[in-house]
Design a protein around this motif. Structure first.
Motif, mmCIF file in Angstrom:
data_model
loop_
_atom_site.group_PDB
_atom_site.id
_atom_site.type_symbol
_atom_site.label_atom_id
_atom_site.label_comp_id
_atom_site.label_asym_id
_atom_site.label_seq_id
_atom_site.Cartn_x
_atom_site.Cartn_y
_atom_site.Cartn_z
ATOM 1 N N UNK A 271 16.588 8.595 45.064
ATOM 2 C CA UNK A 271 16.057 7.460 44.293
ATOM 3 C C UNK A 271 15.396 6.435 45.212
ATOM 4 N N UNK A 272 16.050 6.148 46.344
ATOM 5 C CA UNK A 272 15.617 5.036 47.192
ATOM 6 C C UNK A 272 14.379 5.379 48.016
ATOM 7 N N UNK A 273 14.013 6.682 48.084
ATOM 8 C CA UNK A 273 12.756 6.980 48.761
ATOM 9 C C UNK A 273 11.636 7.206 47.744
ATOM 10 N N UNK A 274 11.893 6.852 46.508
ATOM 11 C CA UNK A 274 10.823 6.814 45.522
ATOM 12 C C UNK A 274 10.702 8.024 44.615
ATOM 13 N N UNK A 275 11.645 8.956 44.723
ATOM 14 C CA UNK A 275 11.573 10.126 43.831
ATOM 15 C C UNK A 275 12.240 9.792 42.499
ATOM 16 N N UNK A 276 11.491 9.056 41.713
ATOM 17 C CA UNK A 276 12.048 8.534 40.466
ATOM 18 C C UNK A 276 11.392 9.235 39.294
ATOM 19 N N UNK A 277 12.190 9.488 38.279
ATOM 20 C CA UNK A 277 11.661 10.119 37.082
ATOM 21 C C UNK A 277 11.853 9.194 35.890
ATOM 22 N N UNK A 278 10.906 9.279 34.983
ATOM 23 C CA UNK A 278 11.068 8.556 33.732
ATOM 24 C C UNK A 278 11.852 9.454 32.784
ATOM 25 N N UNK A 279 12.637 8.857 31.920
ATOM 26 C CA UNK A 279 13.381 9.656 30.953
ATOM 27 C C UNK A 279 13.800 8.818 29.773
ATOM 28 N N UNK A 280 14.213 9.500 28.731
ATOM 29 C CA UNK A 280 14.756 8.749 27.587
ATOM 30 C C UNK A 280 15.847 9.528 26.889
ATOM 31 N N UNK A 281 16.752 8.784 26.297
ATOM 32 C CA UNK A 281 17.747 9.346 25.402
ATOM 33 C C UNK A 281 17.423 8.797 24.023
ATOM 34 N N UNK A 282 17.393 9.668 23.049
ATOM 35 C CA UNK A 282 17.172 9.219 21.683
ATOM 36 C C UNK A 282 18.407 9.592 20.887
ATOM 37 N N UNK A 283 18.971 8.619 20.231
ATOM 38 C CA UNK A 283 20.185 8.865 19.462
ATOM 39 C C UNK A 283 19.929 8.511 18.009
ATOM 40 N N UNK A 284 20.262 9.444 17.136
ATOM 41 C CA UNK A 284 20.097 9.186 15.703
ATOM 42 C C UNK A 284 21.440 9.461 15.018
#
Lengths: 297, 185
Positions: A271-284
């Protein structure tokens, strides 16, 4: 003289009585409202902080349909549309069996992995009672990818992984909830002799409400022992947005795994060297239990 | 001088006795509310309402804990407490008022009498003067209070996000149904 005194007294007393009558707090006569020990609820918007289980449960008779996505690294550039070209997902169903008992099942496309868990709350944070909630989660994962070496003798047990964790959580104020989670992960089979079957980690998670319907959340694990070679501590930051029946959890993370075993042993980005991913959790949330007629006791 | 003392004591005596003889109460009163919106109807019931009235003065007071409302769906209950009425911040709702036509109610004979009530209703920390009519049923020394009236959420600064406009109505119908008995002190 006497008579004058009497009238004077009556005049003095009367207004006092009238005022008194108007201000009478009749409710006090009945002893006011009785407040039983109140259990602390709504510590988190959802049953997951981001990746890890939160101290929150699914209401009895409700089903939570969860769709989780973890995209590719944002730093993979425009060519990969900042990671959105690549999608790891898990979908799952969590069921509220009782007020303090939730079970769930899910499947991730990473490793074609099934997972299931049981979550139980032996101690519930209460006003005037326990300062914390204690929640136990035990889960199991089943990898269903084809054997890499189909020629040799393979055992079904090699596909299995397990995790057990104790969540110690407290809702400090209306807006702030924090939790700490010792986790133990066991994998029946690891890919190399240098890797251990058992992994120990300590998780931290928290929520800070921004408005009534949005909150900032963070989720972090320190791997204490048995770290898989080439992996990093999973870190996530996100925002919870609630819109009626849905909860959207948008976040950035270095983890792709969407169950405890996966994100604790398979987070290969730093994470700290910039390997970041976007993500989402959707709860219904759905109501599937017997409809409790409002008013029935 | 002695007479004056007796007079004062008598006066005090009368005032303090009023409450004991004429006060009726319940701690298990029922209040429900109903919201009718295009997408869904929402109904919630409370069966732990404290209600006290003084039949001599016609004073009438209600109090309830917001968290005591029970909904059909757990999620509705959660949103009600968390997002709409903010129960942790404003745990109680109260009504303090007066039966304005109290003289028309004959508490000594069984029957149903129309009643007009006026007073201040506190919801979500906001106080509004309301006026409504209902009935008082006198039966075997008990009083049944019934009323139905609308409140506007906007009056009490309870806001509905535009995305939920079709789920929650701004006009909420409130139904009161309380059976009171003599308060024995």
């Amino acid at each position: 003289m006497k008579r004058n005194l009497v009238w004077l007294l009556i005049i003095c007393l009367l207004p006092y009585q009238i005022i008194n009558a108007q201000d009478t707090d009749l409710l006090k006569l009945a002893g006011g409202d009785s407040v039983a020990k109140e259990r602390v609820t709504m510590a988190f918007k959802s049953s997951r902080v981001i990746n890890q289980h939160s101290m929150e449960f699914i209401a009895k008779g409700a089903m939570d349909f969860r769709i989780l996505h973890r995209f590719g690294p944002i730093n993979s550039g425009f060519e990969n549309f900042y990671g959105l070209d690549e999608a790891n997902f898990r979908f799952g169903f969590d069921f509220g069996i009782g007020k303090s008992l939730t079970v769930g099942i899910g499947r991730s496309n990473v490793n074609k992995e099934w997972d299931g868990f049981i979550k139980y709350r032996p101690v519930w944070q209460t006003v005037g009672g326990s300062p914390v909630s204690l929640v136990w989660v035990s889960g199991m994962t089943v990898n269903s990818t084809p054997w890499t070496q189909p020629d040799r003798k393979n055992y079904f047990s090699s596909r299995l992984g397990f995790y057990h964790e104790l969540i110690i959580g407290r809702k400090f104020t209306q807006g702030v909830t924090l939790q700490m989670t010792p986790v133990f992960v066991h994998r029946n089979l690891v890919d190399s002799v240098i890797n251990e079957n058992d992994t120990w980690a300590l998780g931290f998670g928290g929520r800070f409400k921004l408005t009534k319907r949005t909150a900032f959340v963070f989720d972090y694990h320190v791997i204490l022992a048995g770290k898989q070679a080439g992996t990093y501590n999973p870190v996530s930051f996100g925002v919870d947005i609630e819109t009626g029946g849905h909860v959207f959890q948008l976040h950035v993370s270095n983890a792709t795994g969407m169950n405890e075993k996966a994100f604790l042993t398979n987070t290969t980005d730093d994470f700290w060297s910039g390997d970041i991913r976007f993500g989402f959790n959707l709860s219904r949330m759905f109501n599937i239990g017997k409809k409790k007629k409002a008013g029935d006791q | 001088m002695k007479r004056i003392v007796i007079l004062i004591l008598t006066l005090w005596g009368i005032t303090s006795e009023v409450a004991a003889q004429d006060t009726f109460y319940t701690k298990g009163g029922k209040i429900s509310f109903f919201s009718k919106a295009p997408l869904e109807n929402i109904e919630a019931n409370h069966s732990g309402v404290t209600c006290v009235m003084d039949k001599k003065t016609g004073l009438l007071q209600f109090s309830l804990l917001m968290k005591g409302f029970e909904f059909e769906k757990a999620l509705m209950q959660e949103h009600f407490n968390e997002n709409y009425v903010e129960s942790d911040k404003y745990p109680k709702s109260t009504f303090r008022g007066q039966i304005t036509n109290n003289g028309d109610v004959n508490y000594s004979s069984d029957g149903t009498y129309p009643a007009k009530v006026k007073g201040s209703l506190v919801i979500h920390g906001e106080t509004r003067e309301i006026e409504t009519s209902g009935t008082i049923e006198v039966k075997n020394g008990k009083l049944m209070l019934k009323a139905e009236f609308p409140v506007l959420l906007s009056d009490y600064k309870i806001s509905i996000p535009s995305i939920n406009n079709d789920n929650v109505s701004n006009t909420i119908r409130i139904t009161v149904n309380c059976s009171l008995e003599l308060l024995k002190s």
